[in-house]
Design a protein around this motif. Structure first.
Motif, short mmCIF file in Angstrom:
data_model
loop_
_atom_site.label_atom_id
_atom_site.label_comp_id
_atom_site.label_asym_id
_atom_site.label_seq_id
_atom_site.Cartn_x
_atom_site.Cartn_y
_atom_site.Cartn_z
N ASN A 100 0.81 -1.21 0.00
CA ASN A 100 0.00 0.00 0.00
C ASN A 100 0.85 1.26 0.00
O ASN A 100 0.34 2.34 -0.25
CB ASN A 100 -0.86 0.03 1.25
CG ASN A 100 -1.97 -0.97 1.19
OD1 ASN A 100 -2.77 -0.97 0.26
ND2 ASN A 100 -2.03 -1.85 2.16
N ASP A 101 2.11 1.09 0.34
CA ASP A 101 2.93 2.28 0.60
C ASP A 101 3.47 2.87 -0.69
O ASP A 101 3.88 2.15 -1.59
CB ASP A 101 4.11 1.92 1.51
CG ASP A 101 3.64 1.38 2.85
OD1 ASP A 101 2.42 1.21 3.00
OD2 ASP A 101 4.48 1.12 3.71
N PHE A 102 3.47 4.18 -0.72
CA PHE A 102 4.08 4.91 -1.82
C PHE A 102 5.37 5.49 -1.28
O PHE A 102 5.36 6.41 -0.47
CB PHE A 102 3.13 6.02 -2.29
CG PHE A 102 3.72 6.92 -3.32
CD1 PHE A 102 3.99 6.45 -4.59
CD2 PHE A 102 3.99 8.25 -3.03
CE1 PHE A 102 4.53 7.28 -5.55
CE2 PHE A 102 4.52 9.09 -3.99
CZ PHE A 102 4.80 8.60 -5.25
N LYS A 109 10.93 13.79 -1.96
CA LYS A 109 9.69 14.17 -1.26
C LYS A 109 9.36 15.62 -1.55
O LYS A 109 10.24 16.46 -1.64
CB LYS A 109 9.86 13.96 0.24
CG LYS A 109 9.63 12.54 0.64
CD LYS A 109 8.29 12.44 1.34
CE LYS A 109 7.69 11.07 1.21
NZ LYS A 109 6.45 11.03 0.51
N HIS A 120 4.93 22.90 4.04
CA HIS A 120 3.95 21.88 3.70
C HIS A 120 2.59 22.50 3.41
O HIS A 120 1.91 22.13 2.47
CB HIS A 120 3.81 20.89 4.86
CG HIS A 120 4.94 19.92 4.95
ND1 HIS A 120 4.92 18.71 4.30
CD2 HIS A 120 6.12 19.98 5.58
CE1 HIS A 120 6.05 18.08 4.55
NE2 HIS A 120 6.80 18.82 5.33
N ARG B 28 7.27 13.48 11.11
CA ARG B 28 6.00 14.19 11.16
C ARG B 28 4.94 13.33 11.83
O ARG B 28 4.70 12.21 11.42
CB ARG B 28 5.58 14.59 9.74
CG ARG B 28 6.49 15.69 9.18
CD ARG B 28 6.37 15.85 7.70
NE ARG B 28 5.03 16.14 7.23
CZ ARG B 28 4.43 17.31 7.33
NH1 ARG B 28 5.06 18.32 7.88
NH2 ARG B 28 3.22 17.49 6.88
N VAL B 81 -0.03 6.51 4.37
CA VAL B 81 0.49 5.61 3.35
C VAL B 81 1.07 6.40 2.17
O VAL B 81 2.07 6.02 1.58
CB VAL B 81 -0.64 4.66 2.90
CG1 VAL B 81 -0.22 3.87 1.69
CG2 VAL B 81 -1.01 3.72 4.04
N ALA B 82 0.45 7.55 1.87
CA ALA B 82 0.94 8.38 0.77
C ALA B 82 2.17 9.17 1.17
O ALA B 82 2.77 9.84 0.34
CB ALA B 82 -0.15 9.34 0.31
N GLY B 83 2.55 9.12 2.45
CA GLY B 83 3.78 9.76 2.88
C GLY B 83 3.65 11.21 3.27
O GLY B 83 4.64 11.93 3.32
N ASN B 84 2.42 11.68 3.58
CA ASN B 84 2.28 13.07 3.99
C ASN B 84 2.75 13.30 5.42
O ASN B 84 3.05 14.42 5.80
CB ASN B 84 0.83 13.52 3.86
CG ASN B 84 0.42 13.61 2.40
OD1 ASN B 84 1.27 13.54 1.51
ND2 ASN B 84 -0.86 13.74 2.14
N ARG B 207 3.99 3.35 8.43
CA ARG B 207 4.00 2.64 7.15
C ARG B 207 4.69 1.28 7.32
O ARG B 207 5.65 1.17 8.08
CB ARG B 207 4.74 3.45 6.10
CG ARG B 207 3.95 4.55 5.48
CD ARG B 207 4.74 5.21 4.37
NE ARG B 207 5.91 5.91 4.89
CZ ARG B 207 5.89 7.14 5.39
NH1 ARG B 207 4.76 7.80 5.42
NH2 ARG B 207 6.98 7.71 5.84
#
Lengths: 278, 243
Positions: A100-102, A109, A120, B28, B81-84, B207
């Motif tokens: 599931n991980d990106f 990033k 951000h 974060r 999961v998207a890394g935010n 994650r």
């Protein structure tokens, strides 16, 4: 009462009002540019470009806004990061999609993981602006496309008779005259855009709707010096008044612009103005 | 041969250290900010609560620089999961369903019983047949759904309480630690005797690809459990049982 309205939390809602206004100001301009580009592409005589312009208008107009908002913000973010990943970390061997991980390399990033929080937030804000611009740009493109075709053919023929090139005709005759036809449509869009700003909340930006809900929610004295019951109704009422006042002011401003643009135009309203003056 | 092996080992070591250095720069921490006493936004507009104090202490022990961000509960797992952000610390109970998507550290609270709040005079309510409000995508929501009662879901904890106040639901099911202060402050709501023991305690979500960070937080939580500071925090914020 005054103490309630000046806590640090309330400062956040005042800032978010500014955020909404800045978003509107930037989006209005970029959406208009997108729209202008789209309209020019759509009426291009070079077929693929024309297809591109018409396709852009048709697709964005046909898909629900909210689907676009949710899709674009995620897709743009992932797209940017994959692009940077490819450029900055060519030696990275681990797969980008791990279950599931990106996962992209830390240097790719966006913004960098160690950037301060305001970076951000600004990044998220500009993703939102871009999404708004793409969506509203398509509507603006359609309006401008129609407006360009509404300019009387005789005007263009006269320009050609004077020996103007195609480009000169476009910029000197067509564009100055089309605004009067475009403005009613554009002013509608502006109103819709104002009303669409609460969608920011969906994009994870803490806008006025988020803060109205958060601040209005009931607070128990254990966790705050300013306890109160469920005040959400009052906060949302304030939002209602804000949006209503804002659209009213916009209406007045747009009416003035319309009057100015009509001046000297070969339209019914322009004709009426001319008669009233004599 | 030996020198080649040593060389690759050294290379691998520096590579992983470089990775750790760039990764360890800022962690974060994602939270909801609407679930006192676990986490909420205080009067100054900052994240506060049990998990704020806990998280800051854990970061200190793990020698990490941490930054707090808030995110809607609904999308808190997708955004991790998207890394935010890198960690979810939002009163999230460890369940098998969530564990399939993300990884959890060891639990930092005991399984907290969930309790019901109802309107006064409604204490005899049969909770297996009533209309129960719960926050969407919580263990309470899936419990109510599997229990045969009618579930009404809301995006925020706040709205679940309002639903009972305005009669939309007969009762609200939520963590007891969240309902206790509300029960104490409001006369128009009473807590049922009955509690439900669901969930496996609250842990931090990470994650699945982030094993290194998970190990650091696991160690930090263990050290807080060992020296009793975690129990002190749990007592201070009245988060259920001590360890």
């Amino acid at each position: 009462m005054l103490c309630y309205l000046t806590t640090g939390k309330h400062m956040a809602i005042y800032v978010s009002v500014l955020v909404v206004l800045v978003l509107l100001a930037i989006t209005a301009v970029t959406a208009l540019i997108f729209g202008f580009g789209g309209a020019m592409a759509a009426r291009s005589r070079f077929l693929p470009l024309s297809w591109f312009g018409k396709g852009y208008i048709a697709i964005v107009r046909g898909v629900p806004d909210i689907a676009f908002f949710l899709f674009f913000v995620l897709a743009l973010d992932i797209g940017f990061e994959m692009l940077r990943h490819g450029i900055k970390c060519p030696d990275w061997t681990a797969p980008i999609w791990q279950g599931n991980d990106f996962v992209v390399c830390p240097e790719a990033k966006l913004p960098l993981g160690n950037a301060p929080q305001w970076v951000h937030e600004t990044y998220a804000f500009f993703l939102a602006v871009l999404t708004f611009s793409i969506v509203f740009g398509a509507f603006a493109a359609n309006v401008l496309y129609g407006a360009m075709r509404a300019v009387p053919r005789a005007q263009l023929e006269t320009a050609e008779a004077y020996g103007m090139t195609h480009r000169q005709t476009f910029w000197r005759v067509l564009v100055p005259q089309m605004w009067v036809y475009a403005l009613p449509g554009l002013s509608n869009l502006w109103m819709v855009l104002i009303k669409a700003t609460p969608l920011l909340f969906l994009l994870g930006i803490e806008d006025i709707v988020y803060w109205a809900r958060e601040l209005g929610g009931s607070k128990t004295p254990r966790f705050t010096d300013y306890p109160h019951g469920d005040w959400r109704m009052w906060y949302f009422l304030a939002l209602l008044v804000f949006y209503l006042a804002f659209t009213r002011v916009s209406e007045i401003a747009l009416d003035r612009i319309m009057r100015r643009l009509t001046h000297g135009q070969a339209t019914l309203a322009g004709e009426a103005q001319r008669k009233a003056a004599t | 041969m030996k020198s080649i092996l040593l060389g690759t080992a050294a290379l691998a070591l520096t590579a992983s250290m470089a990775l750790a250095a760039s990764h360890g720069a800022v962690v974060r921490m994602g939270t909801e900010g609407a679930y006192p006493p676990y986490n909420f936004i205080n009067d100054k507009g900052e994240v506060d609560g049990f998990e704020r104090e806990l998280g800051d202490e854990l970061c200190k022990r793990a020698e990490l620089t941490c930054e707090w961000v808030t995110n809607e509960w609904d999308s808190i797992i997708p955004n991790l999961v998207a890394g935010n952000y890198d960690v979810i610390i939002a009163g999230m109970s460890i369940t098998a369903e969530r564990d399939a998507v993300i990884d959890f550290t060891q639990n930092y609270t005991q399984p907290d019983p969930s309790a019901y709040l109802v309107a006064p005079g409604n204490e005899g309510l049969d909770v297996s047949k009533a209309v129960i409000a719960a926050q969407a995508a919580t263990i309470q929501a899936s419990f109510v759904a599997s229990n045969g009662a009618t579930l009404v879901e809301f995006a925020t904890p706040e709205e679940t309480i309002s639903a009972v106040r305005n009669g939309e639901a007969d009762a609200v099911l939520a963590d007891k630690a969240y309902l206790d202060p509300i029960d104490a402050e409001s006369e128009d709501l009473v807590m049922l005797e009955r509690t439900e023991l669901i969930g496996g305690g609250v842990g931090m979500g990470l994650r699945e690809s982030d094993g290194e960070l998970k190990a650091k937080f696991d160690a930090a939580i263990q050290s807080m459990k060992d020296d009793g500071t975690l129990n002190a925090l749990i007592a201070k914020w009245e988060i259920g049982e001590a360890f």
